[in-house]
Motif scaffolding. Structure first.
Motif, PDB file in Angstrom:
ATOM      1  N   GLY A 130     -16.021  -3.390  -0.745  1.00 27.32           N
ATOM      2  CA  GLY A 130     -15.555  -2.961  -2.062  1.00 27.32           C
ATOM      3  C   GLY A 130     -14.238  -3.572  -2.517  1.00 27.32           C
ATOM      4  O   GLY A 130     -13.758  -3.278  -3.603  1.00 27.32           O
ATOM      5  N   LEU A 147      -5.813  -0.065   4.391  1.00 29.30           N
ATOM      6  CA  LEU A 147      -6.201   0.750   3.229  1.00 29.30           C
ATOM      7  C   LEU A 147      -6.521   2.181   3.674  1.00 29.30           C
ATOM      8  O   LEU A 147      -6.042   3.155   3.078  1.00 29.30           O
ATOM      9  CB  LEU A 147      -7.421   0.132   2.530  1.00 29.30           C
ATOM     10  CG  LEU A 147      -7.159  -1.156   1.737  1.00 29.30           C
ATOM     11  CD1 LEU A 147      -8.485  -1.795   1.317  1.00 29.30           C
ATOM     12  CD2 LEU A 147      -6.298  -0.872   0.510  1.00 29.30           C
ATOM     13  N   ALA A 148      -7.308   2.286   4.738  1.00 31.91           N
ATOM     14  CA  ALA A 148      -7.702   3.615   5.233  1.00 31.91           C
ATOM     15  C   ALA A 148      -6.475   4.406   5.682  1.00 31.91           C
ATOM     16  O   ALA A 148      -6.349   5.593   5.367  1.00 31.91           O
ATOM     17  CB  ALA A 148      -8.702   3.463   6.377  1.00 31.91           C
ATOM     18  N   ARG A 178      -4.772  -1.368 -10.025  1.00 35.80           N
ATOM     19  CA  ARG A 178      -5.198  -2.164  -8.886  1.00 35.80           C
ATOM     20  C   ARG A 178      -4.006  -2.895  -8.291  1.00 35.80           C
ATOM     21  O   ARG A 178      -3.059  -3.256  -9.002  1.00 35.80           O
ATOM     22  CB  ARG A 178      -6.221  -3.203  -9.323  1.00 35.80           C
ATOM     23  CG  ARG A 178      -7.598  -2.640  -9.546  1.00 35.80           C
ATOM     24  CD  ARG A 178      -8.635  -3.762  -9.395  1.00 35.80           C
ATOM     25  NE  ARG A 178      -9.972  -3.224  -9.347  1.00 35.80           N
ATOM     26  CZ  ARG A 178     -10.842  -3.315 -10.358  1.00 35.80           C
ATOM     27  NH1 ARG A 178     -10.502  -3.939 -11.469  1.00 35.80           N
ATOM     28  NH2 ARG A 178     -12.045  -2.801 -10.234  1.00 35.80           N
ATOM     29  N   GLY A 230      -5.007   5.994   2.830  1.00 31.85           N
ATOM     30  CA  GLY A 230      -5.897   6.824   2.015  1.00 31.85           C
ATOM     31  C   GLY A 230      -6.280   6.173   0.701  1.00 31.85           C
ATOM     32  O   GLY A 230      -6.532   6.858  -0.292  1.00 31.85           O
ATOM     33  N   LEU A 231      -6.311   4.829   0.685  1.00 32.60           N
ATOM     34  CA  LEU A 231      -6.635   4.112  -0.548  1.00 32.60           C
ATOM     35  C   LEU A 231      -8.077   3.622  -0.524  1.00 32.60           C
ATOM     36  O   LEU A 231      -8.538   3.054   0.478  1.00 32.60           O
ATOM     37  CB  LEU A 231      -5.702   2.905  -0.718  1.00 32.60           C
ATOM     38  CG  LEU A 231      -4.229   3.225  -1.030  1.00 32.60           C
ATOM     39  CD1 LEU A 231      -3.368   1.969  -0.870  1.00 32.60           C
ATOM     40  CD2 LEU A 231      -4.090   3.800  -2.436  1.00 32.60           C
ATOM     41  N   ALA A 232      -8.790   3.834  -1.638  1.00 32.46           N
ATOM     42  CA  ALA A 232     -10.143   3.288  -1.759  1.00 32.46           C
ATOM     43  C   ALA A 232     -10.064   1.766  -1.770  1.00 32.46           C
ATOM     44  O   ALA A 232      -9.131   1.192  -2.345  1.00 32.46           O
ATOM     45  CB  ALA A 232     -10.790   3.783  -3.043  1.00 32.46           C
ATOM     46  N   SER A 233     -11.032   1.101  -1.146  1.00 32.76           N
ATOM     47  CA  SER A 233     -10.970  -0.363  -1.076  1.00 32.76           C
ATOM     48  C   SER A 233     -11.102  -0.998  -2.457  1.00 32.76           C
ATOM     49  O   SER A 233     -10.664  -2.128  -2.667  1.00 32.76           O
ATOM     50  CB  SER A 233     -12.025  -0.909  -0.113  1.00 32.76           C
ATOM     51  OG  SER A 233     -13.253  -0.305  -0.373  1.00 32.76           O
ATOM     52  N   SER A 234     -11.658  -0.258  -3.411  1.00 40.22           N
ATOM     53  CA  SER A 234     -11.788  -0.800  -4.767  1.00 40.22           C
ATOM     54  C   SER A 234     -10.423  -0.928  -5.465  1.00 40.22           C
ATOM     55  O   SER A 234     -10.330  -1.531  -6.529  1.00 40.22           O
ATOM     56  CB  SER A 234     -12.702   0.093  -5.607  1.00 40.22           C
ATOM     57  OG  SER A 234     -12.177   1.409  -5.633  1.00 40.22           O
ATOM     58  N   ARG A 235      -9.367  -0.380  -4.863  1.00 41.02           N
ATOM     59  CA  ARG A 235      -8.035  -0.522  -5.451  1.00 41.02           C
ATOM     60  C   ARG A 235      -7.434  -1.893  -5.164  1.00 41.02           C
ATOM     61  O   ARG A 235      -6.457  -2.296  -5.790  1.00 41.02           O
ATOM     62  CB  ARG A 235      -7.075   0.536  -4.865  1.00 41.02           C
ATOM     63  CG  ARG A 235      -7.517   1.975  -5.035  1.00 41.02           C
ATOM     64  CD  ARG A 235      -7.429   2.448  -6.451  1.00 41.02           C
ATOM     65  NE  ARG A 235      -6.081   2.440  -7.000  1.00 41.02           N
ATOM     66  CZ  ARG A 235      -5.148   3.361  -6.731  1.00 41.02           C
ATOM     67  NH1 ARG A 235      -5.407   4.364  -5.934  1.00 41.02           N
ATOM     68  NH2 ARG A 235      -3.958   3.293  -7.308  1.00 41.02           N
ATOM     69  N   CYS A 252       0.843  -1.207   0.000  1.00 39.85           N
ATOM     70  CA  CYS A 252       0.000   0.000   0.000  1.00 39.85           C
ATOM     71  C   CYS A 252       0.870   1.246   0.000  1.00 39.85           C
ATOM     72  O   CYS A 252       0.584   2.212  -0.708  1.00 39.85           O
ATOM     73  CB  CYS A 252      -0.939   0.001   1.209  1.00 39.85           C
ATOM     74  SG  CYS A 252      -2.313  -1.142   1.039  1.00 39.85           S
TER      75      CYS A 252
END
Ligand code: C2E
Ligand code: MG
Ligand code: MG
Ligand code: MG
Length: 281
Positions: free
Chosen positions: A171, A136-137, A113, A140-145, A99
């Protein structure tokens, strides 16, 4: 002797059982230390869109350079780490490192991705999904990544399925790794909460446009593609090594692949070049 046999890989089954067991527990201790010191590395292999001829993402693959034995294959030490439980720390280290690398790659990776491999030993823990989402949080990454790869063939029960569901609801994409080599695959697909399949290398390797090719070679891949379409599952073919294999995959309508032909695993600093390299293959 292991050297003469051509490699940096540790040979496991050539010694008698006692010696092998001793070597394993020494490796266990060395791995535990490597994890404490965070000296494991992560390399990245592009997942390739064969139609647009560009990378759509990367898979994180753990690497361990042993002080005296050189590079040791994850096929050797991941199973050891599963037995000792160290795979939990290993998975967490790889996810955090990957990440932070993804963030570090900057805008060139904005649409990419990241795939990570998850061991059933990790999935069995009731806090697994929450831990992944927290990492992920933190970045600062969206979970869809994120894509989580689970290896099929291993018994996945209620607790694991629950973690996969939690991830998907948030997600994160979940895919079955090494698909097509276990007899339990097909029936199990219906009960596994997944978004896609990665076709095992053994089914991709040797695909040929030659008229002498065994029809079942491409037939098996074709059958998996039909299945995936029916289940609205994404497909990535693993272990793509030759232009001939690529041609067969494309003719079957398999759009995504991963393998030496489109890119070997590389260290983090080389990834931006790989992601911006569209059209090179
Ligand atoms: P996998 O997840 O199926 O990863 C694909 C493996 O195939 C990788 O081996 C990759 O280097 C190799 N590969 C890719 N393209 C080609 C090709 O064209 N030809 C050939 N012959 N091989 C190719 P690697 O890195 O040695 O990893 C082996 C396995 O170890 C992985 O298989 C995965 O199951 C496990 N592994 C790796 N990293 C992790 C990790 O961070 N966590 C866990 N739990 N398992 C991991
Ligand atoms: Mg994988
Ligand atoms: Mg695989
Ligand atoms: Mg595998």
């Amino acid at each position: 002797e292991a050297k003469r046999a051509g490699g940096h890989r540790v040979r496991l089954f050539d010694a008698d059982a006692a010696v092998a067991a001793q070597r394993m527990s020494a490796l266990d201790a060395d791995l535990a230390r490597a994890l404490r010191e965070e000296s494991l590395e992560v390399h990245y292999q592009p997942v390739w869109d064969l139609v647009e001829d560009r990378a759509t993402g990367v898979e994180a693959l753990v690497r361990w350079r042993h002080e005296t034995q050189g590079w040791i294959s994850p096929e050797v030490f991941v199973p050891l780490a599963e037995r000792s439980g160290a795979v939990v720390a290993l998975g967490s280290l790889v996810l955090r490192r990957a990440c932070s690398d993804l963030v570090g790659w900057g805008p060139v990776a904005a649409g990419a991705r990241l795939s990570v491999n998850a061991s059933p030993v990790e999935l069995r823990r009731p806090e697994y999904a929450a831990g992944v989402l927290a990492v992920l949080a933190d970045h600062g990454l969206a979970s869809s990544r994120l894509v989580v790869e689970v290896t099929e063939g291993l018994p996945l029960g209620g607790p694991e399925v629950e973690q996969l569901q939690l991830l998907r609801r948030a997600g994160v994409r979940v895919v079955v790794d090494d698909f097509g080599v276990s007899h339990s695959d097909l029936a199990r697909l219906k009960s596994l909460p997944v978004d896609g399949l990665k076709i095992d290398r053994s089914l991709v390797s040797g695909l040929s446009t030659s008229p002498d090719a065994h029809p079942l070679d491409s037939g098996l891949v074709e059958a998996i593609l039909v299945l995936a379409r029916a289940g609205r599952l994404s497909v990535v073919a693993e272990g793509l090594e030759t232009a001939d294999e690529r041609a067969v995959l494309v003719s079957l309508g398999c759009r995504h692949a991963q393998g030496w032909l489109t890119g070997r695993p590389v260290p983090a600093f080389e990834v931006p070049a790989v992601l911006s390299r569209g059209g090179a293959a």
